[in-house]
Design a protein around this motif. Structure first.
Motif, PDB file in Angstrom:
ATOM      1  N   VAL B  25       0.837  -1.199   0.000  1.00  0.00           N
ATOM      2  CA  VAL B  25       0.000   0.000   0.000  1.00  0.00           C
ATOM      3  C   VAL B  25       0.876   1.256   0.000  1.00  0.00           C
ATOM      4  O   VAL B  25       0.615   2.214  -0.725  1.00  0.00           O
ATOM      5  CB  VAL B  25      -0.956   0.003   1.217  1.00  0.00           C
ATOM      6  N   GLN B  34      -3.487   1.893  -5.229  1.00  0.00           N
ATOM      7  CA  GLN B  34      -4.009   1.736  -3.867  1.00  0.00           C
ATOM      8  C   GLN B  34      -5.445   1.215  -3.913  1.00  0.00           C
ATOM      9  O   GLN B  34      -5.836   0.352  -3.134  1.00  0.00           O
ATOM     10  CB  GLN B  34      -3.948   3.075  -3.132  1.00  0.00           C
ATOM     11  N   ARG B 158      -5.048   5.431   0.766  1.00  0.00           N
ATOM     12  CA  ARG B 158      -4.382   4.388   1.549  1.00  0.00           C
ATOM     13  C   ARG B 158      -5.173   4.023   2.788  1.00  0.00           C
ATOM     14  O   ARG B 158      -5.143   2.881   3.241  1.00  0.00           O
ATOM     15  CB  ARG B 158      -2.976   4.850   1.947  1.00  0.00           C
TER      16      ARG B 158
END
Lengths: 316, 589, 411
Positions: B25, B34, B158
């Motif tokens: 990530v 992501q 994220r």
């Protein structure tokens, strides 16, 4: 007056669409009803039938010389043999690994392999179709689709029933093909052999029938017949590569309703589904037209899984 | 104890995956990647949901989009209409999913096989049209400007990826708990043979309802979360066929009946199809679906249980076939003649069969059969093919109802009871065709049987170990069933039946197909079980081995009782010889 | 900045990048990216194509005229994204667009209101200004700051056009239409147009709604819908579809049920019904007399651009999709000139403060005025009514746009 016209109109549409659904169901009846193969890709094979009819009549256009009536009909009928070959080899190379004698001893596992394998084939056909044909709806353009034979005026001047020519022609050809199939299966040697091997493979082996080949042929015929129905539907119904899913439920509902193992039953099952679909618009909003089919389908499998015309109860 | 190690090991794997995931990530070059990682977690959870119902119980669902879509709409409609944040909406979506599972399960579980799959297909499609008709053809998550975090709205993709991983971890933990409990084993027993599971005392409907509501809850939660990252919810997106198919595909591709299967499947298939779609989507618009389609066709043909099992088989190839693991030659050697049991037939009558009759159409399959089974004895029901042995057995088990007659067990008439009821009264059975759970260890196979009578998991484990010891498989508990010889499989089957601590055991052709030394071994095991206090009724076609084992024979021919008595006498009976060998032999005898 | 762009050069392979100008015009500096996100595949692909033609012509015109002068003549570069055939695909395309093209200063799109609603959820969060030709009221109802709706909203279009059409009918037949029926798809723009009729806001027109049917595109069968029209016989049929295949099915069924040829005047909403392929797809006889209310159309006073467009593309006329998109790119260029920097927020600010009357990019919009309110409505927007006459859709209303007299279809 208005109500009776609406009713007659829906009834006429239901009967015509019902014949086409009946033919579709007859094809699936060979595969699901008799051989007990659950073919998820049946709707997508029908989609191939629609496109092949379209290519023959309009895309490549080599049947266009037959004119706007005979051309599409010839296209739909020729689609049958073409998809027969597709079905034959699909069964030979793929389906056979998850059906028939090889899996007869592993009850649960056998079903599930079939469901998943044919789901995979369905995805390949749908999305491969998207790549090949594009996502724009296509239709077989003939004057048939936008003209009607008018019955009436009845009861004075007002009530007129419009019989869409494309549907009417499709319905008549459907009946013809279904009758031909019925005679083939019940009256010819090959047909009886097919039914025997599909019904009870072990017994058929003792009778000296090449069961594997008979299964390929039966699957091919089932595919071809449904494809013809698809070609006929394409006369009035715009289609795209995902169209199959709309008809898969229609077909299974019809076959289950008609009862297993009966070709005639499957036809009537499809007919009933067609009537339900069209008549439902009299009371339900058009957006719930397909929901009506699903509800009927669920009711049938809950209440009468052996179907209306079934000759035997589901084996445990 | 065994369970705790399994759970700890699973948590270890989960932590490793977590480290890799979080690293990816933070390494991902932009939001798009992501998002892709988020989707991997989303579809892995969806796969675990599908697995919870279909993977373990074998009831194939084509309709998981129903739960997913209801979850998604719960979250978005709650926020649109009442301003309820997804932080509350997502758990509620789980409740909606669980409820939908119950409502769908109650009617649909009457159906089996094909019918169940087809019915499940219809639910999400019907919902799709209903939601369009309701005017929810596109509902956007309202954008919150004042307090976005309170509404699960983050500028940084994220955070969504990490939230998705939290949900994945929860789903994995639920999955591991199910797998390692009687819940998971009961579902596996249903998958293997629902009737047999019912006969083994498993309340199949209850477990199936638990499974579908757990599964629905997981799908509802992840559907709700998906709505948050989707921004705009449309019926085809959440109720569409591809949603159901994708749940099933990541599971089958990765590996069925294990929590790691969907995780592996999603980790491979989602980035593959997303990348292909992004790179080639303009030229080949359906490439995603084609990849999925090809993936599952190949999996079904080449690795029907999924990649993870194939990899495991490959890794285990060296070890699994270790011959020294097997029962050694000494173990299976003939331990000599059986000691006599003069008092075997003197116990009180445990099972009493009176005038039992059953006909199919015109054929009298069982007519007027009566005999007694004294407690602690071994009774052999023998007879040539077609003598009616199997029908008699099915009548005793409750699989079929007799036309006439009574079966009294321990003072209670069994006629009219369901197989599970008969089992619950203390009658265990083995099946002619043994169907072990190939992927499970011997211990876990036997545990399935033990849960029936055991109050707690500890007691079940203890019963299972005792049963294993009784059949002589002690020390082999952790071997995988697929690596067993047919003799070992029979013994395991026997242990499974014993683990429910039955008073009486019905054995269906347990000696068929075994070699001479194995037969010897088996009859010693059966004798040991008998000596341990379990009364035994055996159906056998072959007579020879039974001569040594049975205390008394009941001989059937053409559905009727032909003879009954001590084995040595019965085999000399001319009528029995005729029935078995034909008239010619009778004359010679 | 430069490193970021190098990284993106690889990512840009995802979208079709169509640089116009470039080296040939020997301009200074890197091109400034502007986006078009529209359906390039699926049932609305043709509309997307018409938009692309307009956008490409605009970029070419701007670059040939020396690029953005306030930025040392930097040229524009058009980046095109396919919104596909569903709201979900449109939104995914938008997400790829904002994550992989951070240098975009503004976009226009996405034709179908449903797609625009989905795409703008993404562009708003990315603070990327988006101009749109979509009609739905919802687009500017959400309090968004980076959306600019160029045409009048659907509801206002209905309110502004229907009274005028009543007049036309009365002038032609001597009496005002009294009944109507609505056949609408469930997309956002159709709902906007039908809304004032459904909620009774337009009761003073004296139109009674005899039936109101909604369908989900793509329509598969129009029988029961048109049967309604046949049995109820409204004086006007509101046919609010959005996709050409649906138009075709409905109009064919109208013909089959012998309601065509003026027996039932048809009013549509949107530019799809004026797409050139309707001639081939449905036939000019079936189209004759069909009217549509549109947000923009190549009309009177825009002959210069229409002629150049026809010459450059070979299209027979300039639809809303082409001229509106041409105008949107010109608005972006104008805003860049005002802002003086190639930054999306600065461009958004510049667009927000536009107040034009008859000059600059305003000449590509009906009424030739642009001015935005807080919500992003173009408060100065006007509409156009077009009508198929002799195989060509011509503007018939308002007078300053009309090139032909309206004809009320009657037998």
């Amino acid at each position: 007056m208005i109500l009776s016209e609406n009713f007659l109109q829906a009834l006429a549409a239901g009967l015509m669409v019902g014949c086409l659904y009946g033919l579709m169901c007859t094809g699936l009846g060979m595969i699901f009803g008799i051989m007990r193969v659950i073919n998820f890709a049946q709707g997508d094979l029908m989609m191939l039938g629609m496109y092949s009819t379209w290519y023959m009549f309009a895309g490549f256009g080599f049947l266009a010389f037959l004119g706007t009536y005979a051309g599409p009909i010839a296209g739909a009928l020729l689609t049958g043999p073409l998809l027969f070959v597709v079905g034959y080899y699909m069964h030979k190379f793929l389906i056979v690994h998850v059906t028939g004698l090889r899996t007869s001893d592993s009850e649960g596992e056998g079903h599930y392999a079939q469901l998943i394998l044919t789901l995979g084939i369905a995805l390949i056909l749908q999305n491969g179709g998207l790549i090949l044909f594009g996502s724009e709806p296509t239709s077989i353009r003939t004057p048939m689709s936008s003209s009607a034979w008018v019955i009436g005026p009845l009861w004075g001047d007002f009530v007129e029933v419009f019989i869409n020519q494309a549907r009417a022609v499709g319905a008549i050809v459907s009946i013809g093909v279904a009758v031909a199939l019925f005679f083939f299966v019940t009256r010819t040697r090959l047909g009886k052999a097919l039914q025997a091997s599909a019904d009870n493979a072990e017994a058929a082996i003792y009778m000296g029938i090449n069961v594997d080949r008979a299964h390929h042929i039966a699957f091919g015929i089932g595919t071809g017949v449904t494809a013809i129905a698809g070609g006929l539907v394409a006369f009035y119904y715009p289609f795209q590569p995902y169209v199959g899913i709309e008809f898969v439920i229609v077909m299974y509902a019809g076959v289950v309703l008609g009862g297993f193992g009966s070709i005639i039953g499957a036809f009537w099952g499809g007919m009933i589904i067609g009537l339900v679909q069209q008549m439902s618009t009299l009371i339900l909003p058009i957006q719930l037209q397909n929901t009506a089919i699903f509800v009927v389908f669920l009711l049938v499998i809950f209440l009468r899984p052996q179907g209306l015309f079934g000759r035997n109860v589901e084996r445990v | 104890m065994e369970r705790r190690t399994r759970i700890l090991r699973s948590l270890g794997i989960l932590a490793t995956i977590g480290v890799i995931y979080v690293t990816l990530v933070f390494l991902a070059p932009d939001q798009y990647y992501q998002l892709m990682l988020t989707l991997v977690a989303v579809w892995a959870v969806m796969g675990i949901s599908w697995n919870t119902l279909s993977g373990y119980s074998g009831l194939i669902s084509f309709g998981h989009a129903a739960f997913f879509g209801l979850g998604a709409y719960t979250v978005v409609l709650l926020q649109v209409h009442w301003g309820i944040t997804p932080w509350i909406g997502i758990p509620l979506a789980g409740c909606v999913g669980a409820l939908a599972g119950l409502l769908i399960g109650l009617p649909s579980f009457r159906l089996r096989g094909h019918y169940f799959a087809l019915a499940m297909l219809a639910y999400p499609l019907a919902l799709l049209y209903i939601f369009e008709w309701l005017g929810y053809n596109e509902v956007a998550i309202p954008m919150e400007r004042t307090n976005p975090v309170a509404y699960m709205q983050f500028g940084d993709m994220r955070i969504y990826a990490l939230l998705a991983f939290v949900l994945l971890s929860l789903a994995v933990i639920v999955g591991v708990l199910i797998e390692s409990s009687r819940f998971g084993l009961s579902l596996l027993a249903i998958k293997q043979n629902e009737l047999a599971a019912e006969a083994a005392g498993i309340r199949t409907l209850r477990w199936k309802l638990y499974a579908i509501s757990t599964s629905g809850a997981i799908a509802g939660v992840i559907g709700g979360f998906y709505a948050v990252i989707l921004l705009v919810v449309t019926p085809p997106t959440v109720f569409g066929m591809l949603t159901s198919a994708q749940a099933l595909i990541v599971t089958l591709f990765g590996g069925i009946s294990t929590v790691w299967g969907p995780v592996l499947g999603a980790a491979i298939l989602i980035p593959l199809s997303e990348t292909l779609h992004a790179e080639l989507g303009n030229v080949l618009p359906g490439i995603q679906g084609v990849v999925f389609g090809v993936a599952i066709v190949l999996v079904i043909l080449l690795a029907p249980e999924g990649l993870i099992w194939k990899l495991r088989d490959f890794a285990m190839r060296g070890r699994e076939t270790d011959v020294e693991d097997r029962l050694s030659a000494a173990d299976v050697a003939d331990p000599g003649p059986l000691p006599d049991r003069p008092h075997a037939l003197t116990g009180p009558v445990l099972l009493q069969v009176e005038n039992l009759s059953k006909s199919f159409g015109g054929l009298q399959a069982v007519q007027d059969v009566s005999f007694d089974v004294p407690e602690g004895s071994v009774i052999g029901i023998i007879g040539p093919n077609g003598a009616g042995k199997t029908t008699l057995f099915n009548l005793l088990n409750g699989f079929q109802a007799p036309d006439r007659g009574r079966v009294v067990f321990d003072g209670e008439d069994l006629v009219g009871l369901r197989p599970s009821g008969i089992c619950a009264r203390g009658i265990g059975r083995t099946f002619q065709v043994a169907r072990p759970f190939r992927r499970l260890t011997i211990l876990r196979n036997v545990l399935v049987g033990a849960y029936v009578s055991a109050e707690t998991d500890e007691i079940a484990l203890q019963h299972a170990r005792e049963a294993i010891a009784l059949v002589g498989l002690e020390g082999h508990e952790d071997r995988i069933a697929s690596g067993l010889t047919s003799m070992e499989q029979r013994l395991m089957e026997l242990a499974r039946a014993l683990a429910s601590k039955p008073k009486m055991l019905f054995l269906d052709e347990i000696l068929a197909g075994l070699g001479q030394t194995e037969v010897n071994r088996m009859i010693h095991v059966i004798r040991a079980i008998s000596d341990n206090g379990t009364t035994i009724l055996i159906i056998e076609h072959t007579m020879q081995a039974m001569l040594r084992l049975a205390d008394r024979f009941v001989v059937l021919d053409h559905g009727a009782l032909l003879a009954s008595g001590p084995p040595a006498e019965v085999v000399k009976d001319p009528e029995v010889i005729e029935a078995y060998l034909g008239k010619r032999w009778r004359d010679r005898a | 900045m430069t490193t970021r762009r190098t990284m993106l050069a690889t990512a840009a392979a995802v979208a079709m990048t169509l640089p116009f100008g470039g080296a040939a015009f020997a301009q200074e500096g890197d091109p400034i990216q502007v986006g078009l996100i529209a359906p390039m595949s699926g049932p609305w692909a043709r509309q997307g194509e018409l938009m692309r033609l307009g956008a490409e012509l605009a970029v070419k015109d701007i670059n040939e005229a020396g690029g953005i002068k306030a930025l040392d003549g930097r040229p524009l570069e058009l980046v095109i994204f396919d919104a596909g055939d569903s709201a979900e695909k449109a939104k995914n395309a938008a997400q790829r667009m904002v994550s992989q093209h951070p240098d975009l200063v503004a976009v226009t799109g996405s034709w179908l209101s449903s797609f625009t609603l989905a795409v703008s959820e993404v562009t708003e969060r990315a603070e990327l200004p988006m101009l749109t030709l979509s009609y739905s009221d919802q687009i500017t109802d959400r309090g968004f700051k980076y959306i600019f709706q160029m045409p009048m909203t659907g509801t206002n279009q209905a309110k502004n056009s229907l009274p005028a059409l009543m007049e036309v009918a009365e002038a032609a037949t001597g009496e005002r239409p009294k009944t109507t029926g609505i056949i609408a798809d469930n997309t956002a723009s159709s709902e906007s147009f039908a809304q004032p009729l459904r909620t009774g806001e337009m009761d003073d027109l004296g139109l009674e709604i005899k039936f109101d049917e909604t369908f989900t595109p793509p329509l598969s069968d129009a029988t029961s819908l048109i049967q309604q029209a046949r049995s109820q016989r409204p004086d006007i049929l509101m046919m609010l579809a959005t996709a050409v295949p649906d138009d075709k099915l409905l109009l064919e069924k109208v013909n089959e049920f012998r309601l065509g040829g003026g027996r039932m005047p048809i009013i549509a909403s949107g530019a799809h019904i004026g797409a050139p392929e309707m001639v081939d797809n449905v036939g000019p006889e079936l189209m004759e007399g069909v009217m549509s209310v549109v947000g923009n159309w190549g009309a009177k006073g825009q002959e210069e651009i229409i002629d150049r467009f026809k010459e450059a593309t070979g299209e027979p006329w300039m639809t809303q999709d082409s001229i509106a998109t041409y105008g949107d790119i010109q608005v972006m260029a104008y805003a860049l000139e005002q802002a003086g920097e190639a930054d999306r927020k600065a461009v958004a600010k510049a667009i927000r403060s536009i107040d034009l009357d008859g000059e600059g990019p305003a000449q590509y919009y009906p009424g030739q005025k642009i001015k935005f309110d807080e919500a992003g409505h173009n408060v100065a927007a006007d509409l156009v009514i077009i009508q198929w006459q002799d195989g060509v859709p011509v503007p018939i209303y308002p007078e300053n746009s009309a090139v032909a007299e309206p004809i009320w279809p009657q037998q």
